[in-house]
Design a protein around this motif. Structure first.
Motif, PDB file in Angstrom:
ATOM      1  N   GLU A  86       4.722 -25.520  -8.829  1.00 57.99           N
ATOM      2  CA  GLU A  86       4.095 -25.722 -10.137  1.00 57.99           C
ATOM      3  C   GLU A  86       3.320 -24.492 -10.598  1.00 57.99           C
ATOM      4  N   ALA A  87       2.488 -23.936  -9.735  1.00 60.55           N
ATOM      5  CA  ALA A  87       1.700 -22.762 -10.106  1.00 60.55           C
ATOM      6  C   ALA A  87       2.603 -21.570 -10.378  1.00 60.55           C
ATOM      7  N   GLY A  88       3.637 -21.400  -9.539  1.00 66.34           N
ATOM      8  CA  GLY A  88       4.554 -20.279  -9.720  1.00 66.34           C
ATOM      9  C   GLY A  88       5.336 -20.378 -11.013  1.00 66.34           C
ATOM     10  N   ALA A  89       5.777 -21.596 -11.353  1.00 66.53           N
ATOM     11  CA  ALA A  89       6.523 -21.793 -12.597  1.00 66.53           C
ATOM     12  C   ALA A  89       5.646 -21.495 -13.800  1.00 66.53           C
ATOM     13  N   SER A  90       4.414 -21.986 -13.760  1.00 67.24           N
ATOM     14  CA  SER A  90       3.486 -21.743 -14.868  1.00 67.24           C
ATOM     15  C   SER A  90       3.212 -20.254 -15.031  1.00 67.24           C
ATOM     16  N   THR A  91       2.929 -19.580 -13.912  1.00 67.82           N
ATOM     17  CA  THR A  91       2.639 -18.143 -13.970  1.00 67.82           C
ATOM     18  C   THR A  91       3.843 -17.356 -14.470  1.00 67.82           C
ATOM     19  N   ALA A  92       5.029 -17.702 -13.982  1.00 68.62           N
ATOM     20  CA  ALA A  92       6.237 -16.983 -14.393  1.00 68.62           C
ATOM     21  C   ALA A  92       6.494 -17.136 -15.882  1.00 68.62           C
ATOM     22  N   LEU A  93       6.270 -18.331 -16.407  1.00 63.29           N
ATOM     23  CA  LEU A  93       6.528 -18.532 -17.838  1.00 63.29           C
ATOM     24  C   LEU A  93       5.442 -17.863 -18.682  1.00 63.29           C
ATOM     25  N   ARG A  94       4.203 -17.941 -18.237  1.00 66.72           N
ATOM     26  CA  ARG A  94       3.116 -17.274 -18.965  1.00 66.72           C
ATOM     27  C   ARG A  94       3.339 -15.765 -18.987  1.00 66.72           C
ATOM     28  N   ASP A  95       3.769 -15.205 -17.861  1.00 63.37           N
ATOM     29  CA  ASP A  95       4.060 -13.767 -17.806  1.00 63.37           C
ATOM     30  C   ASP A  95       5.209 -13.416 -18.744  1.00 63.37           C
ATOM     31  N   HIS A  96       6.202 -14.273 -18.798  1.00 58.61           N
ATOM     32  CA  HIS A  96       7.355 -14.077 -19.685  1.00 58.61           C
ATOM     33  C   HIS A  96       6.911 -14.020 -21.146  1.00 58.61           C
ATOM     34  N   ILE A  97       6.034 -14.921 -21.553  1.00 61.84           N
ATOM     35  CA  ILE A  97       5.539 -14.931 -22.925  1.00 61.84           C
ATOM     36  C   ILE A  97       4.692 -13.685 -23.191  1.00 61.84           C
ATOM     37  N   SER A  98       3.903 -13.278 -22.207  1.00 62.66           N
ATOM     38  CA  SER A  98       3.060 -12.091 -22.367  1.00 62.66           C
ATOM     39  C   SER A  98       3.898 -10.841 -22.608  1.00 62.66           C
ATOM     40  N   VAL A  99       4.965 -10.682 -21.845  1.00 64.15           N
ATOM     41  CA  VAL A  99       5.847  -9.519 -22.027  1.00 64.15           C
ATOM     42  C   VAL A  99       6.513  -9.571 -23.397  1.00 64.15           C
ATOM     43  N   ALA A 100       6.919 -10.759 -23.817  1.00 61.16           N
ATOM     44  CA  ALA A 100       7.538 -10.907 -25.139  1.00 61.16           C
ATOM     45  C   ALA A 100       6.555 -10.513 -26.240  1.00 61.16           C
ATOM     46  N   PHE A 101       5.289 -10.881 -26.077  1.00 63.66           N
ATOM     47  CA  PHE A 101       4.268 -10.551 -27.074  1.00 63.66           C
ATOM     48  C   PHE A 101       4.051  -9.045 -27.139  1.00 63.66           C
ATOM     49  N   VAL A 102       3.966  -8.396 -25.995  1.00 60.81           N
ATOM     50  CA  VAL A 102       3.809  -6.935 -25.965  1.00 60.81           C
ATOM     51  C   VAL A 102       4.992  -6.265 -26.658  1.00 60.81           C
ATOM     52  N   THR A 103       6.185  -6.763 -26.366  1.00 58.81           N
ATOM     53  CA  THR A 103       7.384  -6.197 -26.994  1.00 58.81           C
ATOM     54  C   THR A 103       7.340  -6.351 -28.504  1.00 58.81           C
ATOM     55  N   ARG A 104       6.912  -7.515 -28.970  1.00 55.70           N
ATOM     56  CA  ARG A 104       6.838  -7.748 -30.412  1.00 55.70           C
ATOM     57  C   ARG A 104       5.792  -6.850 -31.063  1.00 55.70           C
ATOM     58  N   LEU A 105       4.669  -6.659 -30.405  1.00 56.61           N
ATOM     59  CA  LEU A 105       3.645  -5.763 -30.946  1.00 56.61           C
ATOM     60  C   LEU A 105       4.189  -4.350 -31.095  1.00 56.61           C
ATOM     61  N   LYS A 106       4.969  -3.909 -30.131  1.00 54.11           N
ATOM     62  CA  LYS A 106       5.575  -2.576 -30.208  1.00 54.11           C
ATOM     63  C   LYS A 106       6.574  -2.497 -31.361  1.00 54.11           C
ATOM     64  N   LEU A 107       7.380  -3.547 -31.531  1.00 57.02           N
ATOM     65  CA  LEU A 107       8.345  -3.569 -32.631  1.00 57.02           C
ATOM     66  C   LEU A 107       7.631  -3.519 -33.979  1.00 57.02           C
ATOM     67  N   ASP A 108       6.562  -4.282 -34.115  1.00 62.27           N
ATOM     68  CA  ASP A 108       5.805  -4.291 -35.362  1.00 62.27           C
ATOM     69  C   ASP A 108       5.170  -2.936 -35.625  1.00 62.27           C
ATOM     70  N   SER A 109       4.690  -2.285 -34.571  1.00 59.07           N
ATOM     71  CA  SER A 109       4.090  -0.962 -34.728  1.00 59.07           C
ATOM     72  C   SER A 109       5.119   0.052 -35.222  1.00 59.07           C
ATOM     73  N   MET A 110       6.324   0.004 -34.651  1.00 60.69           N
ATOM     74  CA  MET A 110       7.368   0.922 -35.101  1.00 60.69           C
ATOM     75  C   MET A 110       7.787   0.633 -36.535  1.00 60.69           C
ATOM     76  N   ALA A 111       7.829  -0.662 -36.894  1.00 55.44           N
ATOM     77  CA  ALA A 111       8.192  -1.018 -38.266  1.00 55.44           C
ATOM     78  C   ALA A 111       7.165  -0.485 -39.261  1.00 55.44           C
ATOM     79  N   ARG A 112       5.887  -0.516 -38.908  1.00 52.97           N
ATOM     80  CA  ARG A 112       4.856   0.027 -39.794  1.00 52.97           C
ATOM     81  C   ARG A 112       5.007   1.529 -39.946  1.00 52.97           C
ATOM     82  N   ASP A 113       5.369   2.199 -38.869  1.00 50.24           N
ATOM     83  CA  ASP A 113       5.561   3.652 -38.924  1.00 50.24           C
ATOM     84  C   ASP A 113       6.707   4.040 -39.830  1.00 50.24           C
ATOM     85  N   GLU A 114       7.732   3.171 -39.867  1.00 46.23           N
ATOM     86  CA  GLU A 114       8.918   3.462 -40.683  1.00 46.23           C
ATOM     87  C   GLU A 114       8.722   3.101 -42.147  1.00 46.23           C
ATOM     88  N   ALA A 115       7.707   2.272 -42.420  1.00 49.27           N
ATOM     89  CA  ALA A 115       7.485   1.810 -43.789  1.00 49.27           C
ATOM     90  C   ALA A 115       6.939   2.925 -44.677  1.00 49.27           C
TER      91      ALA A 115
END
Length: 216
Positions: free
Chosen positions: A187-216
């Motif tokens: 249970e703890a491992g599943a929760s941590t793995a999914l939370r980490d997965h969402i965290s990486v996705a959020f970091v990736t999205r922040l980077k994408l948004d930053s690049m989009a602002r630079d291109e605007a």
């Protein structure tokens, strides 16, 4: 010309699906008469659906018009904060309650999704199905309802984080780690793995948004 096939469908579901699949994107104006013609539904259920979507903050007012809402930086951070907590709980409960058949379906999803690595849009749809399957495997109807609302709001983001170079392959490895923990009833491992997965996705999205602002 109206379509009898669509005429029997729920107007709310039709519009929501169109937003979710990118037919209507953040900033697009939704016109009652156009939607009625497009979906073959009378204007009354369309009007009611638009009101419901506005109440859920999926649509917003621009003068007298309704447009598909967009998320600013703070709103996106807030959404990811809530999603992280709820998804982590869903994974924990799935590790506790998922049937062997549900675990098998999750494993098969990960394997099947490897064929979609070159198609970010298809991979994004598969990703939603994967997460929904974990929600259902939690066997908690109230949690599923809340996560459904969260994932509807995710449709207000203009791009998928899976479009980032190399993100798809990494995400599938993360999915496999989540499923493995659920299979082992960790249970703890599943929760941590999914939370980490969402965290990486959020970091990736922040980077994408930053690049989009630079291109605007």
């Amino acid at each position: 010309m109206t379509s009898p096939r669509n005429g029997q469908k729920d107007a709310y579901a039709l519009i929501l699906e169109a937003i979710d699949t990118g037919t209507y994107r953040p900033g697009d104006r939704l016109v009652e008469s156009d939607l009625a013609e497009r979906f073959g539904v009378s204007r009354t259920p369309i009007r009611e659906a638009l009101q419901r979507l506005e109440t859920q903050s999926l649509l917003t007012r621009d003068g007298r018009s309704l447009i598909v809402a967009s998320l600013d930086h703070n709103q996106m951070a807030e959404l990811y904060a809530v999603r992280t907590e709820l998804e982590g709980l869903a994974a924990r409960l799935a590790a506790r309650h998922a049937t062997e058949e549900e675990v098998l379906v999750l494993q098969e999803m990960v394997e099947a999704d490897r064929a979609l690595l070159d198609d970010p849009a298809a991979l994004a749809r598969a990703n939603r199905r994967f997460h929904t399957q974990i929600h259902l495997a939690s066997h908690n109807r109230f949690l599923v309802q809340q996560l459904d609302l969260v994932h509807r709001s995710m449709a207000l983001m203009a791009t998928t984080s899976l479009a980032a170079q190399g993100r798809g392959a990494v995400a599938l490895r993360e999915h496999a780690k989540i499923v493995d923990a659920i299979r082992r009833r960790d249970e703890a491992g599943a929760s941590t793995a999914l939370r980490d997965h969402i965290s990486v996705a959020f970091v990736t999205r922040l980077k994408l948004d930053s690049m989009a602002r630079d291109e605007a």
